[in-house]
Write an enzyme that holds these catalytic residues in place. Structure first.
Site, PDB file in Angstrom:
ATOM      1  CG  ASN A   9      -1.734   1.245   1.363  1.00 42.05           C
ATOM      2  OD1 ASN A   9      -1.775   2.056   0.442  1.00 42.05           O
ATOM      3  ND2 ASN A   9      -2.397   1.405   2.494  1.00 42.05           N
ATOM      4  CE  LYS A  11      -0.113   3.180   4.729  1.00 35.33           C
ATOM      5  NZ  LYS A  11       0.030   3.278   6.170  1.00 35.33           N
ATOM      6  CG  HIS A  94      -5.681   1.977   5.106  1.00 38.25           C
ATOM      7  ND1 HIS A  94      -5.236   2.909   5.995  1.00 38.25           N
ATOM      8  CD2 HIS A  94      -4.707   1.056   4.995  1.00 38.25           C
ATOM      9  CE1 HIS A  94      -4.011   2.568   6.397  1.00 38.25           C
ATOM     10  NE2 HIS A  94      -3.667   1.449   5.800  1.00 38.25           N
ATOM     11  CD  GLU A  96      -2.781   5.479   6.620  1.00 35.79           C
ATOM     12  OE1 GLU A  96      -2.784   5.521   5.383  1.00 35.79           O
ATOM     13  OE2 GLU A  96      -1.864   4.936   7.279  1.00 35.79           O
ATOM     14  CD  GLU A 166      -3.325  -2.312   7.288  1.00 33.44           C
ATOM     15  OE1 GLU A 166      -2.266  -2.605   6.738  1.00 33.44           O
ATOM     16  OE2 GLU A 166      -3.878  -1.209   7.146  1.00 33.44           O
ATOM     17  N   GLY A 172       2.663   2.388  10.791  1.00 33.48           N
ATOM     18  CA  GLY A 172       3.633   3.467  10.643  1.00 33.48           C
ATOM     19  C   GLY A 172       4.311   3.873  11.935  1.00 33.48           C
ATOM     20  CB  SER A 212       5.412  -1.768  11.842  1.00 34.65           C
ATOM     21  OG  SER A 212       4.978  -0.448  12.124  1.00 34.65           O
TER      22      SER A 212
HETATM   23  P1  13P Z   1       3.129   0.452   7.662  1.00 32.32           P
HETATM   24  O1  13P Z   1       3.645  -0.843   7.060  1.00 32.32           O
HETATM   25  O2  13P Z   1       3.872   1.653   7.179  1.00 32.32           O
HETATM   26  O3  13P Z   1       3.029   0.350   9.146  1.00 32.32           O
HETATM   27  O4  13P Z   1       1.643   0.627   7.111  1.00 32.32           O
HETATM   28  C1  13P Z   1       0.775  -0.439   7.204  1.00 32.32           C
HETATM   29  C2  13P Z   1      -0.432  -0.106   6.436  1.00 32.32           C
HETATM   30  O5  13P Z   1      -1.200   0.755   6.808  1.00 32.32           O
HETATM   31  C3  13P Z   1      -0.674  -0.832   5.186  1.00 32.32           C
HETATM   32  O6  13P Z   1      -1.935  -0.579   4.705  1.00 32.32           O
END
Ligand code: 13P
Length: 248
Positions: A9, A11, A94, A96, A166, A172, A212
């Protein structure tokens, strides 16, 4: 019996030129992968990425989809548009999007139905916040989110759904759920699917871990019996890093 699936992803990262370069670098590094490999790029990069990955084992994915087929929805993209642009997968719900863009369990459900009916494979994200885990509500939250997201689909349609667990506190942050925590919660999600769609559907559906996940922790996570792959943020932005995860 479930084929693992590792998806990047990206982003809100990478211009079209950078995106094409990243997949060019990635192709030789992941060509022997035993799992499905997906890159979910920003939509402006589809046209640059699609011809580069043509004929390789890398599949294209989007990061969101609208639930209507067309109309006055400024800034949105329909499932048919994503398909026409070469996407096979789309991430839905997601955290976010839930945190910053008003995504709710209801809209996640509508988007999931629209994606699956249009022939896309939906990667549906669920996961608890830090305070919810601390208060002991993790199982309740992921069961509710999972069942709400999939409401109205048939067991057969679940063939085109992947769930991504997640935990929001692990995204992150460098914090990862322990292998056991991730395995246990993914087991709860699988049970939620069994209640609603039957054991066979629950045994078949692929459930990823995300948060992560990277080269240094992928082996332990993927060794867990419930974990069928990963949704990778930060570690999907460099070809070598992502390849390390894919080639776990
Ligand atoms: P990270 O791997 O940067 O923690 O992000 C995970 C994520 O949100 C994947 O959709």
């Amino acid at each position: 019996m479930r084929k693992p699936i590792i998806a990047g992803n990206w982003k809100m990262n990478k211009t079209p030129e950078e995106a094409a370069q990243l997949v060019r670098d990635l192709i030789p590094l992941v060509k022997d992968a035993k799992c499905d490999v997906v890159v979910c790029t920003p939509a402006v990069n589809f046209a640059a990425v699609k011809p580069v990955i043509e004929g390789t084992n890398i599949k294209l994915g989007a990061q969101n989809v609208h639930f209507k087929a067309s109309g006055a929805y400024t800034g949105e993209l329909s499932a048919d548009m994503l398909k026409a642009a070469g996407c096979e997968y789309v991430i839905i719900g997601h955290s976010e999007r839930r945190q910053y863009f008003g995504e709710t369990d209801k809209t996640v459900n509508l988007r999931t139905i629209a994606a699956v009916k249009a022939g896309l494979k939906a990667i549906v994200c669920v996961g608890e916040m830090k305070d919810e885990r601390e208060a002991g509500y993790t199982d309740m939250i992921v069961m509710y989110q999972t069942q709400m997201a999939l409401h109205g689909l048939t067991a057969e349609e679940l063939d085109n759904v992947v769930i991504a667990y997640e935990p929001v506190w692990a995204i992150g942050t460098g914090l990862t759920a322990t292998d056991e925590q991730a395995n246990e919660t993914i087991g709860v999600i699988r049970k939620a699917i069994a209640y609603k769609f039957g054991q066979e559907a629950a045994d078949k559906i692929r459930i990823q871990y995300g948060g992560s996940m990277k080269g240094s922790n992928v082996k332990g996570l993927m060794a867990q019996p419930e974990i069928d792959g990963g949704l990778i943020g930060g570690a999907s932005l460099k070809a070598e890093d992502f390849a390390q995860v894919v080639n776990f």
